[in-house]
Design a protein around this motif. Structure first.
Motif, PDB file in Angstrom:
ATOM      1  N   MET A 124       0.842  -1.196   0.000  1.00 34.24           N
ATOM      2  CA  MET A 124       0.000   0.000   0.000  1.00 34.24           C
ATOM      3  C   MET A 124       0.878   1.247   0.000  1.00 34.24           C
ATOM      4  O   MET A 124       1.861   1.331   0.734  1.00 34.24           O
ATOM      5  N   ARG A 125       0.544   2.198  -0.873  1.00 36.52           N
ATOM      6  CA  ARG A 125       1.348   3.408  -0.981  1.00 36.52           C
ATOM      7  C   ARG A 125       1.091   4.349   0.192  1.00 36.52           C
ATOM      8  O   ARG A 125      -0.056   4.612   0.546  1.00 36.52           O
ATOM      9  N   THR A 126       2.173   4.861   0.773  1.00 37.71           N
ATOM     10  CA  THR A 126       2.056   5.850   1.847  1.00 37.71           C
ATOM     11  C   THR A 126       1.635   7.188   1.265  1.00 37.71           C
ATOM     12  O   THR A 126       2.112   7.597   0.205  1.00 37.71           O
ATOM     13  N   LYS A 127       0.726   7.860   1.946  1.00 42.63           N
ATOM     14  CA  LYS A 127       0.313   9.190   1.512  1.00 42.63           C
ATOM     15  C   LYS A 127       1.415  10.204   1.814  1.00 42.63           C
ATOM     16  O   LYS A 127       2.134  10.086   2.814  1.00 42.63           O
ATOM     17  N   LEU A 128       1.531  11.199   0.952  1.00 42.98           N
ATOM     18  CA  LEU A 128       2.583  12.209   1.080  1.00 42.98           C
ATOM     19  C   LEU A 128       2.004  13.581   0.775  1.00 42.98           C
ATOM     20  O   LEU A 128       1.328  13.764  -0.247  1.00 42.98           O
ATOM     21  N   VAL A 129       2.262  14.538   1.640  1.00 42.46           N
ATOM     22  CA  VAL A 129       1.865  15.931   1.404  1.00 42.46           C
ATOM     23  C   VAL A 129       3.122  16.785   1.512  1.00 42.46           C
ATOM     24  O   VAL A 129       3.804  16.774   2.541  1.00 42.46           O
ATOM     25  N   VAL A 130       3.420  17.525   0.444  1.00 39.02           N
ATOM     26  CA  VAL A 130       4.642  18.335   0.381  1.00 39.02           C
ATOM     27  C   VAL A 130       4.261  19.797   0.196  1.00 39.02           C
ATOM     28  O   VAL A 130       3.544  20.153  -0.740  1.00 39.02           O
ATOM     29  N   GLY A 131       4.762  20.646   1.075  1.00 38.68           N
ATOM     30  CA  GLY A 131       4.561  22.076   0.932  1.00 38.68           C
ATOM     31  C   GLY A 131       5.667  22.685   0.096  1.00 38.68           C
ATOM     32  O   GLY A 131       6.854  22.500   0.400  1.00 38.68           O
ATOM     33  N   ASN A 132       5.302  23.378  -0.968  1.00 37.66           N
ATOM     34  CA  ASN A 132       6.261  24.100  -1.804  1.00 37.66           C
ATOM     35  C   ASN A 132       6.136  25.582  -1.471  1.00 37.66           C
ATOM     36  O   ASN A 132       5.192  26.237  -1.896  1.00 37.66           O
ATOM     37  N   TRP A 133       7.090  26.086  -0.697  1.00 40.10           N
ATOM     38  CA  TRP A 133       7.009  27.474  -0.248  1.00 40.10           C
ATOM     39  C   TRP A 133       7.292  28.474  -1.364  1.00 40.10           C
ATOM     40  O   TRP A 133       7.050  29.668  -1.192  1.00 40.10           O
ATOM     41  N   LYS A 134       7.838  28.004  -2.478  1.00 40.29           N
ATOM     42  CA  LYS A 134       8.229  28.889  -3.588  1.00 40.29           C
ATOM     43  C   LYS A 134       9.159  29.991  -3.053  1.00 40.29           C
ATOM     44  O   LYS A 134       9.970  29.717  -2.161  1.00 40.29           O
ATOM     45  N   MET A 135       9.100  31.196  -3.568  1.00 38.58           N
ATOM     46  CA  MET A 135      10.019  32.248  -3.102  1.00 38.58           C
ATOM     47  C   MET A 135       9.311  33.094  -2.045  1.00 38.58           C
ATOM     48  O   MET A 135       8.972  34.253  -2.254  1.00 38.58           O
TER      49      MET A 135
END
Length: 249
Positions: free
Chosen positions: A1-12
């Motif tokens: 089962m694939r683990t869920k992932l949430v990634v924050g991209n703060w940009k500049m």
């Protein structure tokens, strides 16, 4: 089962004070979450400060870009090996803003993907179409070409050690969001494309959705069978929003 992932991209965005407050809130607000990995990808100048704050927590971190070159005379660039000094885990490659604003083509993105993996970092490979391309029915062709550039250079098995992020360009920072059904359709296309070459890779690779994900639409998006989390832009700068999005999985 694939683990869920949430990634924050703060940009500049951000400064030392704001970053500290944001990270402290995220650490506290996501501490009790299970079955989801939370991460932030931050501007280069803040990698050391973020490392110091997050090193003994459940939050992981990474960079928003990387050079495709080795060390050398590349003024203004950052080598993949440099990111290891800050214990990065992820690197975003091929974000639509890098493609459109800085002229990164599919081959350049593939080279960055390869370089990222060569030092043991995990590339988050961004793919997606513009509104004009979607309206003339070229979504799948565009994503085909973006993925094929990487597969041709590094092989299908390399995607098993990566994350893919589908980001419809027309939904980034516009407030428009693909419906869960629209997003699922493209995610399913990506997974089926990979399955034609390697079913195990297709089944295991995490495919994130990125495009104006908010707390009020995250649950419906993440409920789709082929959506394994999100690459979050503006909402990742608001602690309550990001925590709610992480909780939605």
């Amino acid at each position: 089962m694939r683990t869920k992932l949430v990634v924050g991209n703060w940009k500049m965005n951000g400064n030392l004070t704001q970053n500290q407050e944001l990270l402290n809130a995220i650490i506290t607000g996501t501490r009790e979450l299970r079955d989801v990995v939370c991460a932030v990808c931050v501007p280069y100048p803040y990698l050391q400060a973020v490392q110091l704050v997050l090193k003994d927590t459940h939050i992981t971190w990474g960079a928003q870009n990387v050079s495709q070159f080795d060390f050398g005379a590349y003024t203004g660039e950052v080598a993949a090996e440099m990111l290891l000094d800050f214990a990065c885990r992820y690197v975003i490659v091929g974000h639509s803003e890098r493609r459109s604003l800085f002229g990164e083509d599919n081959h350049t993105v593939a080279e960055k993907f390869k370089k990222t993996q060569s030092v043991g970092l995990i590339p988050i490979l961004c793919v997606g179409e513009t509104l004009a391309q979607r309206e003339i029915g070229e979504t799948e062709r565009v994503i085909d070409e973006q993925l094929d550039a990487v597969i041709k250079l590094t092989g299908i098995n390399s995607l098993a050690q990566s994350v893919i992020a589908y980001e419809p360009v027309w939904a980034i920072g516009t407030g428009r969001t693909a419906t869960p059904a629209q997003a699922q359709s493209v995610h399913a296309f990506i997974r089926s494309k990979l399955a034609k070459q390697n079913t195990e890779v297709a089944a295991s690779v995490q495919i994130l959705y990125g495009g104006s994900v908010k707390s009020n639409n995250a649950s419906d998006l993440f409920a789709m069978p082929d959506i394994d989390g999100g690459l979050i832009g503006g909402a990742s700068l608001i602690a309550g929003e990001f925590i709610s999005i992480c909780s939605a999985v």
